[in-house]
Design a protein around this motif. Sequence first.
Motif, PDB file in Angstrom:
ATOM      1  N   ARG A  21       0.866  -1.189   0.154  1.00 34.37           N
ATOM      2  CA  ARG A  21      -0.070   0.037  -0.004  1.00 34.37           C
ATOM      3  C   ARG A  21       0.950   1.258   0.014  1.00 34.37           C
ATOM      4  O   ARG A  21       0.300   2.570   0.027  1.00 34.37           O
ATOM      5  N   GLY A  23       2.442   2.831  -2.246  1.00 35.65           N
ATOM      6  CA  GLY A  23       2.215   3.788  -3.467  1.00 35.65           C
ATOM      7  C   GLY A  23       1.065   4.449  -3.297  1.00 35.65           C
ATOM      8  O   GLY A  23       0.999   5.628  -3.505  1.00 35.65           O
ATOM      9  N   ALA A  24      -0.034   3.723  -2.971  1.00 35.91           N
ATOM     10  CA  ALA A  24      -1.480   4.508  -2.564  1.00 35.91           C
ATOM     11  C   ALA A  24      -1.358   5.537  -1.586  1.00 35.91           C
ATOM     12  O   ALA A  24      -1.757   6.392  -1.815  1.00 35.91           O
ATOM     13  N   ALA A  27       0.620   8.607  -2.651  1.00 35.78           N
ATOM     14  CA  ALA A  27       0.034   9.231  -3.870  1.00 35.78           C
ATOM     15  C   ALA A  27      -1.265  10.151  -3.370  1.00 35.78           C
ATOM     16  O   ALA A  27      -1.430  11.179  -3.920  1.00 35.78           O
ATOM     17  N   ALA A  28      -1.856   9.446  -2.517  1.00 28.13           N
ATOM     18  CA  ALA A  28      -2.864   9.810  -1.733  1.00 28.13           C
ATOM     19  C   ALA A  28      -2.396  11.329  -0.775  1.00 28.13           C
ATOM     20  O   ALA A  28      -3.446  12.295  -0.681  1.00 28.13           O
ATOM     21  N   SER A  32       5.241  12.695  -5.250  1.00 28.40           N
ATOM     22  CA  SER A  32       5.664  12.661  -6.742  1.00 28.40           C
ATOM     23  C   SER A  32       6.926  12.416  -6.714  1.00 28.40           C
ATOM     24  O   SER A  32       7.294  11.551  -7.926  1.00 28.40           O
ATOM     25  N   SER A  54       5.395  -0.641  -5.761  1.00 31.69           N
ATOM     26  CA  SER A  54       4.134   0.001  -5.493  1.00 31.69           C
ATOM     27  C   SER A  54       4.281   1.405  -5.561  1.00 31.69           C
ATOM     28  O   SER A  54       3.330   1.926  -6.239  1.00 31.69           O
ATOM     29  N   LEU A  55       5.115   2.068  -5.498  1.00 34.51           N
ATOM     30  CA  LEU A  55       5.439   3.716  -5.689  1.00 34.51           C
ATOM     31  C   LEU A  55       5.492   3.895  -7.178  1.00 34.51           C
ATOM     32  O   LEU A  55       4.797   4.826  -7.659  1.00 34.51           O
ATOM     33  N   GLU A  56       6.027   3.063  -8.096  1.00 32.72           N
ATOM     34  CA  GLU A  56       6.098   3.298  -9.534  1.00 32.72           C
ATOM     35  C   GLU A  56       4.883   3.002 -10.117  1.00 32.72           C
ATOM     36  O   GLU A  56       4.321   3.831 -11.036  1.00 32.72           O
ATOM     37  N   ALA A  57       4.222   2.173  -9.587  1.00 31.28           N
ATOM     38  CA  ALA A  57       2.829   1.662 -10.050  1.00 31.28           C
ATOM     39  C   ALA A  57       1.948   2.983  -9.785  1.00 31.28           C
ATOM     40  O   ALA A  57       0.861   3.193 -10.553  1.00 31.28           O
ATOM     41  N   ALA A  58       2.070   3.604  -8.883  1.00 29.93           N
ATOM     42  CA  ALA A  58       1.228   4.843  -8.387  1.00 29.93           C
ATOM     43  C   ALA A  58       1.677   6.137  -9.210  1.00 29.93           C
ATOM     44  O   ALA A  58       1.122   6.942  -8.784  1.00 29.93           O
ATOM     45  N   ILE A  60       4.850   7.442  -9.037  1.00 29.08           N
ATOM     46  CA  ILE A  60       5.909   8.015  -8.356  1.00 29.08           C
ATOM     47  C   ILE A  60       7.263   7.776  -8.658  1.00 29.08           C
ATOM     48  O   ILE A  60       7.596   6.643  -8.566  1.00 29.08           O
TER      49      ILE A  60
END
Length: 385
Positions: A21, A23-24, A27-28, A32, A54-58, A60
Motif C-alpha cells: 500500500r 504507493g497508494a 499518492a494520496a 511525486s 508499489s510507488l512506481e505503479a502509483a 511516483i
Amino acid sequence: MSPFLFNTVGRIVFGEGAVSRIGALAAARGWSRVLLVTDPGLVRLGLIKPSIQSLEAAGIAVTVYSDVQADPPESVVLAAAKAATDFGADAVIGLGGGSSLDVAKLAALLAAGREKLKEIYGIGNAKGPRLPLMLVPTTAGTGSEVTPISIVTTGASEKMGVVSPVLLPDIALLDPELTLGLPPAVTAATGIDAMVHAIEAHASASANNNPVSRALAREALRLMGGALQRAVHDGSDRAARADMLLGSMLAGQAFANSPVAAVHALAYPIGGLFHIPHGLSNALVLPHVLRFNAETAGHLYAEIAAIVFPELAEGSSQARGTAFAEKLADLSRRCGLQARLRDVGIPQDAIDLLATDAMKQTRLLVNNPRPLALEDARAIYRAAW
C-alpha cells in the motif's frame, strides 16, 4: 495527576502485506518524487523491490539511497540529505532497521534546507520544517518508526541524539512479513532492545513519565514476553512476528514520551567503541543495571515482572524486582545471545573508557530511577565483564 505531554505519529498502518500500500498512501498525499533510504543488505536481499514497484505503479518517481550503516556517522546522514536535494525529492521513505529510519528522519529534515546537523543535537533544537516522511521498519526492535529521536555517531565513537517532535513521521507502516527473514540472532537482539524500551519507559524518572506510556509499556511487554522465544526459534511463526512488531512499536511510543535511562547510556559506548549491535549491547548490561536500580526501583520492576514471567506474581516487591533481572538475563541466554562483555571481545582494560563515555549520556542518565555516578558505571561494567 501530574500534567504530561504525549506526542506520536500521525497515522499507523499495520498488517501483513501492508507494504503493497506504500504507493497508494504516498499518492494520496500528493507525493511525486520520493527518496527511499535503506541499507545494502536489504537491497541485496531484494526486500526493497515491492516498495519501489508499489510507488512506481502509483506514478511516483523513486531514487534510492542505500549506503546506511549501523551506528550511522554524520557523513551518511549528510549524504542521504544531499541525495534528497539532488533528486528534488518532495518526500522521504525510510525502510529498514533503526539506523535507516534514523537517517531517513534527518534526511527529511535537512533536505528542507533551514537547519544544519551540528546545530540540532540535543532536545528540542530541531524546529523544522521537514519533507513529508513515511517510516517502514524491517526489524522488531528500535521502535524508531514512532519516536522523535535520531541517533548519530559523531567523531570516532560518541553517539549524540537529535530529539524533537518534528522528527515524528507522517505515516508509520508496519508489515510483519518484512520481518520473516530476520536471522535468530538479529531477532533476539532487536527483541531484547524493544523490551528494554518498555522496561525503562515504565520506570523512567522523567517528569513526563505518564499513564499512557506506562500502559503502552505493559502491553508491549505482554506481547513480546509471549512471542520473543517463538520468533527466535521459529522465524516463520507469523503470529509471533506480528506480536513482536506491534510490541516494538508500542514500546517505541512509550519511551518516546517517557525516556529511557541507564541501560541505554551504558550500551551506547559498547556499540560506539566496539561496534556491537545496539540490541546486544543493551542485553549485555540490562540485568546489571536493573540489579543496581532495584535498590530504589524494585517496586517499579515488580509491577511489570509477572507480565513477562508469570511465576514472579508472588513475593515481596524487592524480591520480584531483583528476580526480574535474573530472569531477563536467562531469557537472553535462551535466545542465544552472548552474556558477558568478554564474550564479544571487549577487554577488561576497556572498562574505564566505557564508563567515562557512558557518563557523557546525560540526557539519558537523568531519567534513571537511581542516580548513577562514574564509579557505579565502572562497577556495572565490571559485573558485566
